[in-house]
Motif scaffolding. Sequence first.
Motif, PDB file in Angstrom:
ATOM      1  N   MET A 259     -39.814  57.661  -9.306  1.00 28.19           N
ATOM      2  CA  MET A 259     -39.254  58.889  -9.457  1.00 28.19           C
ATOM      3  C   MET A 259     -38.040  58.571  -8.534  1.00 28.19           C
ATOM      4  SD  MET A 259     -42.001  61.005  -8.146  1.00 28.19           S
ATOM      5  CE  MET A 259     -43.201  59.732  -9.023  1.00 28.19           C
ATOM      6  N   ILE A 260     -36.773  59.156  -8.612  1.00 31.52           N
ATOM      7  CA  ILE A 260     -35.735  59.318  -7.660  1.00 31.52           C
ATOM      8  C   ILE A 260     -35.336  60.650  -7.102  1.00 31.52           C
ATOM      9  CG2 ILE A 260     -33.431  58.592  -6.935  1.00 31.52           C
ATOM     10  CD1 ILE A 260     -33.742  55.932  -8.344  1.00 31.52           C
ATOM     11  N   LYS A 261     -35.256  61.173  -6.054  1.00 35.39           N
ATOM     12  CA  LYS A 261     -34.825  62.548  -5.723  1.00 35.39           C
ATOM     13  C   LYS A 261     -33.669  62.490  -5.140  1.00 35.39           C
ATOM     14  CE  LYS A 261     -36.529  66.682  -3.248  1.00 35.39           C
ATOM     15  NZ  LYS A 261     -37.563  67.543  -2.497  1.00 35.39           N
ATOM     16  N   LEU A 262     -32.592  63.308  -5.589  1.00 34.43           N
ATOM     17  CA  LEU A 262     -31.268  63.347  -4.989  1.00 34.43           C
ATOM     18  C   LEU A 262     -30.976  64.494  -4.195  1.00 34.43           C
ATOM     19  CD1 LEU A 262     -29.390  62.339  -8.165  1.00 34.43           C
ATOM     20  CD2 LEU A 262     -30.198  60.816  -6.659  1.00 34.43           C
ATOM     21  N   PRO A 263     -30.140  64.606  -3.289  1.00 34.11           N
ATOM     22  CA  PRO A 263     -29.644  65.500  -2.457  1.00 34.11           C
ATOM     23  C   PRO A 263     -29.514  66.805  -3.118  1.00 34.11           C
ATOM     24  CG  PRO A 263     -28.825  63.588  -1.665  1.00 34.11           C
ATOM     25  CD  PRO A 263     -29.407  63.147  -2.723  1.00 34.11           C
ATOM     26  N   ASP A 264     -29.533  67.975  -2.527  1.00 31.58           N
ATOM     27  CA  ASP A 264     -29.140  69.177  -3.234  1.00 31.58           C
ATOM     28  C   ASP A 264     -27.804  69.631  -2.799  1.00 31.58           C
ATOM     29  OD1 ASP A 264     -29.037  71.599  -4.643  1.00 31.58           O
ATOM     30  OD2 ASP A 264     -30.108  72.544  -3.175  1.00 31.58           O
TER      31      ASP A 264
END
Length: 364
Positions: free
Chosen positions: A246-251
């Motif tokens: 999975m890849i979590k992106l900045p908010d």
Amino acid sequence: MRRRELEIRVRRAALMLCLCGGLVAGARAQARFTSNTRLHRAGQIEWKHPLTVQYVITNTGTEPLVLTGVEPDCACTAAQWTQTPIAPGGKGRVDVTFDAEALGHFHKSVAVYTNATPHLVYLAMEGEVVGELQDYSLTHPFRIGQIGIDKDEIVFPDIRRGERPTVYIDVVNLSDASYEPVLMHLPSYLAMKAEPERLPQGKRGRIALTLDPEKLPDLGLTQTSVYLSRFMGDKVSGENEIRVSMIKLPDFSGWTEAERLNAPAIRVSAESLDLSALLAKKKKVREDILLTNEGRSPLLIGKLQVSHPALGVSLKKTALRPGETARMRLTVTKKRLDEHSRHLRLLLITNDPKRPKVEVVIEL
């Protein structure tokens, strides 16, 4: 007369150059819709066992991609899709569920409307609804012991704050006893639920695997493995492993309009490299890529991740002022490659709200 004809030809040529230049410029700055498949062939599926197909959408353009609407072709099909803009290089999804209430062959499609060109794309699925499955080779091509599954790897597309995506693993019990599907070695950010909790001999079910991005350890790529139990008291091993990534992106949801107008903007000199010819002659290949901040505020490279130990990366500056350029050196070591290596990937996580994720692909 000849001079007049020559002037007309020159003007026409100049006009064509202007038109071509405009078309090229337009092509450089637009979203592009790319799906991992346009047609999913499901083979046989069991009557009244809904089929869910996940189409992974990649924005292969240079501007954010927006899925403005998805319309199924009949009431027997429902769809869910990524509602937020997909950054260039980023991924989204379209999940289509067919209720399988009618026996017989089926071909169902959904119309996907986007801000890309063309604005309308069709995704489809086809197969046959039967009273009882006889052949699981197409629907469940992977075997873990005497359990058939439809996938042996799980990929969650780009994850943003507030999302809790779910991926389903379809399971069939091919053993001669009842079976309880259980995923072992679950990290804290993954939760599972089996539907139903116990499968009689020859019956199918599914495992819902849900991701809580708030519990992920960091931004960028996270990779782990879960293990499907084959029987009560089973242990984890390479034989029952299912890889998860999975890849979590900045908010950026809290950014003001002024911050967005003055945001950093990354430009990468090359996002794909073909090093196959060089690697055929050399044991180690080096290639430089330039990163430029074309925005109005400092660009931060928050994360650099490589997909394989054969790929090394060196970047001395991870904070670039507006207009500044940094040199990133990639090194591929031939002896560290294996026979399954076809391409390597480098992932950059940035504070550019339009391109929080940049991928560089190295073809081998």
